[in-house]
Scaffold this active site. Structure first.
Site, PDB file in Angstrom:
ATOM      1  CG  LEU A   1      -2.342  -0.413   1.128  1.00  0.00           C
ATOM      2  CD1 LEU A   1      -3.055  -0.234   2.471  1.00  0.00           C
ATOM      3  CD2 LEU A   1      -3.091   0.360   0.051  1.00  0.00           C
ATOM      4  CG  ASP A   2       0.898   3.983  -3.281  1.00  0.00           C
ATOM      5  OD1 ASP A   2       1.844   3.228  -3.545  1.00  0.00           O
ATOM      6  OD2 ASP A   2       0.075   4.378  -4.132  1.00  0.00           O
ATOM      7  N   PRO A   3       2.404   4.850   0.878  1.00  0.00           N
ATOM      8  CG  PRO A   3       4.607   5.602   1.102  1.00  0.00           C
ATOM      9  CD  PRO A   3       3.639   5.041   0.095  1.00  0.00           C
TER      10      PRO A   3
ATOM     11  NE  ARG B   1       0.728   5.583  -6.501  1.00  0.00           N
ATOM     12  CZ  ARG B   1       2.018   5.447  -6.785  1.00  0.00           C
ATOM     13  NH1 ARG B   1       2.712   6.495  -7.220  1.00  0.00           N
ATOM     14  NH2 ARG B   1       2.627   4.288  -6.633  1.00  0.00           N
TER      15      ARG B   1
END
Length: 301
Positions: free
Chosen positions: A37-39, A174
């Site tokens: 998971l992205d930050p 994204r």
């Protein structure tokens, strides 16, 4: 200690940060996660502990997200964490414009991952190359979006749309935000992201770090069993002698009493002995004219 933790990842932490914190909390080294998971993103991050780390590859691949796309803005990272490279108000954008193009993002689609991502090109991660100022061609790949629908819409100079997206592994939300903006010729970036489901784990049953710490202090913490995480896989039960041979690495000839459809050859199975002990993951493979149950991961001796 072995099993899975359904972690609700907070914003600001990388998936690796979360693994490191779980290692510290549980005082164990053998910890891994089941899907980056992205930050900036929050939500479900499956964490495997102990021997369960060997089973991460067998978790179901489906994931679901709530995401917010902001239009009129383009960034280096395809989300608001990156540098803004273009910003232009688009008050004329209407919800109907989005509704017209959204079907283009359903089903199997071509997607170019963000240049800031963990994907490797020639042995190096894209985000490392991007931080070094190096430009490389990011390969296009096929991903699958099972469902995408609009939850909410907010008009304005930089309008936003909230989306619910169900997709397969490897799909970058994204990139969907970026490509949605490109399709509309106005630019777009991801403003917020929450993963509500991942590999059979759901947000409503997830635990925050604070909840994990409290349960540990009260001696109430426990991991989810391996069987729960792998419930999507069919079962084969072996008699005692076969179970012993299989755990030693031997392939077993297919047996009618397993009641497994032969068309499921090449599929994975949970393997148990007659006592109900989970032995590991097996795979039916074809060898000449025969079907064999081959051990892929053996958990029990």
């Amino acid at each position: 200690m072995q099993g899975f933790l359904n972690l609700n990842k907070p914003s600001g932490m990388t998936s690796h940060d979360c693994v490191a914190k779980v290692r510290k909390l549980l005082r164990l080294k053998r910890v891994g996660h089941g899907g980056t998971l992205d930050p900036a993103a929050t939500g479900v991050l499956p964490i495997a502990v102990g021997k369960a780390t060997r089973l991460l590859q067998f978790l179901p691949s489906e994931k679901a997200y709530f995401g917010t796309v902001k239009f009129g803005i383009i960034t280096t990272t395809d989300d608001l964490e990156g540098e803004i490279v273009q910003s232009a108000p688009v008050p004329e954008l209407m919800l109907s414009d989005i509704e017209k193009v959204l079907p283009n993002f359903l089903g199997k689609i071509e997607q170019v991952p963000p240049s800031y991502s963990a994907i490797q090109v020639e042995g190096k991660r894209l985000y490392d190359l991007a931080r070094q100022g190096k430009t490389v061609e990011v390969p296009t790949r096929i991903v699958e979006v099972f469902n995408i629908k609009i939850l909410d819409w907010r008009s304005g100079d930089f309008p936003e749309v909230d989306l619910a997206i169900a997709c397969g592994t490897g799909t970058y939300i994204r990139a969907i935000a970026r490509d949605l903006g490109r399709t509309l010729s106005i630019g777009g970036t991801l403003a917020a992201l929450t993963r509500i489901e991942s590999s059979g784990f759901s947000e409503e049953n997830s635990l925050t770090f604070a909840e994990v710490e409290n349960q540990l202090q009260e001696n109430k913490f426990s991991l989810l069993s391996i069987e729960i995480a792998l419930a999507h896989l069919p079962v084969i039960v072996l008699i005692t002698e076969d179970a012993k041979r299989w755990c030693q690495g031997q392939r077993l000839p297919y047996q009618v009493k397993w009641q497994i459809e032969t068309k499921k050859a090449e599929h994975y199975f949970r393997v148990y002995n007659y006592k109900g002990d989970f032995l590991g993951i097996g795979q039916l493979i074809k060898s000449e004219e025969n079907l064999l149950l081959a051990p892929q991961v053996v958990i029990s001796n």
